[in-house]
Design a protein around this motif. Structure first.
Motif, PDB file in Angstrom:
ATOM      1  N   PHE A  40       0.827  -1.315   0.031  1.00 48.90           N
ATOM      2  CA  PHE A  40       0.103  -0.021   0.108  1.00 48.90           C
ATOM      3  C   PHE A  40       0.678   1.263   0.083  1.00 48.90           C
ATOM      4  O   PHE A  40       1.877   1.498   0.817  1.00 48.90           O
ATOM      5  N   THR A  41       0.281   2.339  -0.667  1.00 47.10           N
ATOM      6  CA  THR A  41       0.943   3.449  -0.880  1.00 47.10           C
ATOM      7  C   THR A  41       0.162   4.648   0.366  1.00 47.10           C
ATOM      8  O   THR A  41      -0.589   3.904   0.948  1.00 47.10           O
ATOM      9  N   ALA A  42       0.664   5.806   0.384  1.00 47.08           N
ATOM     10  CA  ALA A  42       0.005   6.583   1.165  1.00 47.08           C
ATOM     11  C   ALA A  42      -1.211   6.986   0.870  1.00 47.08           C
ATOM     12  O   ALA A  42      -2.196   7.193   1.617  1.00 47.08           O
ATOM     13  N   ASP A  43      -1.426   6.963  -0.266  1.00 46.62           N
ATOM     14  CA  ASP A  43      -2.803   7.111  -0.989  1.00 46.62           C
ATOM     15  C   ASP A  43      -3.685   6.051  -0.744  1.00 46.62           C
ATOM     16  O   ASP A  43      -4.866   6.196  -0.504  1.00 46.62           O
ATOM     17  N   ASP A  44      -3.320   4.889  -0.838  1.00 47.35           N
ATOM     18  CA  ASP A  44      -4.021   3.783  -0.526  1.00 47.35           C
ATOM     19  C   ASP A  44      -4.565   3.357   0.802  1.00 47.35           C
ATOM     20  O   ASP A  44      -5.511   3.394   1.179  1.00 47.35           O
ATOM     21  N   LEU A  45      -3.649   3.978   1.879  1.00 45.22           N
ATOM     22  CA  LEU A  45      -4.010   3.821   3.314  1.00 45.22           C
ATOM     23  C   LEU A  45      -5.157   5.044   3.520  1.00 45.22           C
ATOM     24  O   LEU A  45      -5.884   4.859   4.709  1.00 45.22           O
ATOM     25  N   ALA A  46      -5.022   6.072   2.875  1.00 46.24           N
ATOM     26  CA  ALA A  46      -6.094   7.067   2.933  1.00 46.24           C
ATOM     27  C   ALA A  46      -7.301   6.762   2.221  1.00 46.24           C
ATOM     28  O   ALA A  46      -8.397   7.525   2.561  1.00 46.24           O
ATOM     29  N   ARG A  47      -7.530   5.750   1.511  1.00 46.37           N
ATOM     30  CA  ARG A  47      -8.797   5.502   0.586  1.00 46.37           C
ATOM     31  C   ARG A  47      -9.967   5.318   1.635  1.00 46.37           C
ATOM     32  O   ARG A  47      -9.677   4.796   2.741  1.00 46.37           O
ATOM     33  N   ARG A  48     -10.921   5.930   1.296  1.00 46.72           N
ATOM     34  CA  ARG A  48     -12.344   5.370   2.122  1.00 46.72           C
ATOM     35  C   ARG A  48     -12.542   3.973   1.936  1.00 46.72           C
ATOM     36  O   ARG A  48     -12.375   3.199   0.977  1.00 46.72           O
ATOM     37  N   SER A  49     -12.716   3.177   2.963  1.00 49.03           N
ATOM     38  CA  SER A  49     -12.906   1.620   3.411  1.00 49.03           C
ATOM     39  C   SER A  49     -14.407   1.390   3.253  1.00 49.03           C
ATOM     40  O   SER A  49     -15.193   2.117   2.962  1.00 49.03           O
TER      41      SER A  49
END
Length: 264
Positions: free
Chosen positions: A26-35
């Motif tokens: 995961f990238t920083a953007d992936d971790l910030a995605r709405r789940s």
């Protein structure tokens, strides 16, 4: 050691290994995605899973040592620590905490797996290892889905997990279900599941309970078993409802059921 215990622990390992492999990339953007959990980003789901593993590990270790369940001060401390982590820290700590918990279960010897009873930090009777691991598997599977669906709207629950938890949901209905959302109506459904196949009744009135298949149901729900499990815990939006889901009858709709099971 029972076959069921072994299967449940193996399923927990498989759920962890699959999600951990994703998280490592995961990238920083992936971790910030709405789940899939509407109020959390992906990192917050990982935080919930990681803190939950620490708390479950403390309960398991307390059962083995004879010291009992963790107290509320310990639990609040765990939550506060995870809440204070950055997104990247949560991802790294998730992998460590969940691997540690699963390894602890895997390392229990056969006699301990058979005899141990684990006390909870909430009002409930102590559970044998099969039940304890099964409850954790159910939670892990749904929150792993919360992460996976952020990247794949068609994601579902793993079949091996579904087969292990599909018959253990009745106790969840009283907690997860909100029958008042039907406005006082009393509805009976025949529910027919696939993969694995199950048939039963669902009665929604003052409370919600599973029954035998009714002779004259108000509606018939036909669905993959994994969707039924997601329905109960509120992972059921139209976007994430498989085409195989069908509800026949005029007295209740899928949107009605979505209100009855709003999620948490």
């Amino acid at each position: 050691m029972t076959d069921r215990t072994d299967q449940t622990i193996k399923a927990l390992r498989a759920e962890f290994d699959e999600l951990a492999a994703r998280v490592r990339g995961f990238t920083a953007d992936d971790l910030a995605r709405r789940s899939g959990a509407s109020e959390w980003d992906v990192s917050q789901v990982l935080s919930h899973l990681g803190s939950g593993s620490e708390i479950n590990l403390a309960a398991l270790d307390g059962a083995v040592a004879g010291t009992g369940a963790p107290d509320i001060d310990f639990i609040r401390g765990v939550w506060a620590r995870w809440d204070g982590m950055s997104r990247a820290e949560r991802a790294d700590a998730y992998i460590t905490a969940n691997d540690t918990f699963v390894r602890r279960l895997e390392d229990l010897d056969p006699q301990t797996r058979q005899d141990l009873r684990v006390a909870f930090w909430f009002p409930a009777e102590p559970a044998d290892v099969t039940t304890f691991a099964g409850m954790r598997l159910n939670e892990v599977a749904h929150h792993a889905w919360d992460v996976k669906v952020a990247f794949d709207p068609a994601a579902g629950l793993a079949l091996d997990t579904v087969e292990l938890v599909v018959d253990r949901v009745e106790g969840l209905l009283g907690f997860a279900g909100k029958p008042a959302e039907l406005g006082g109506r009393h509805v009976t459904l025949a529910v027919h599941l696939a993969s694995p196949e199950r048939s039963f009744g669902l009665e929604i009135g003052d409370a919600i309970r599973i029954t035998d298949v009714p002779d004259a149901p108000d509606a018939v729900l036909t669905a993959p078993a994994e969707y039924w499990l997601r329905l109960i815990v509120g992972r059921h939006s139209a976007e994430h409802t498989p085409a195989a889901v069908e509800l026949t009858g005029t007295s209740v709709t899928l949107d009605d059921l979505r209100r009855v099971f709003p999620g948490f």
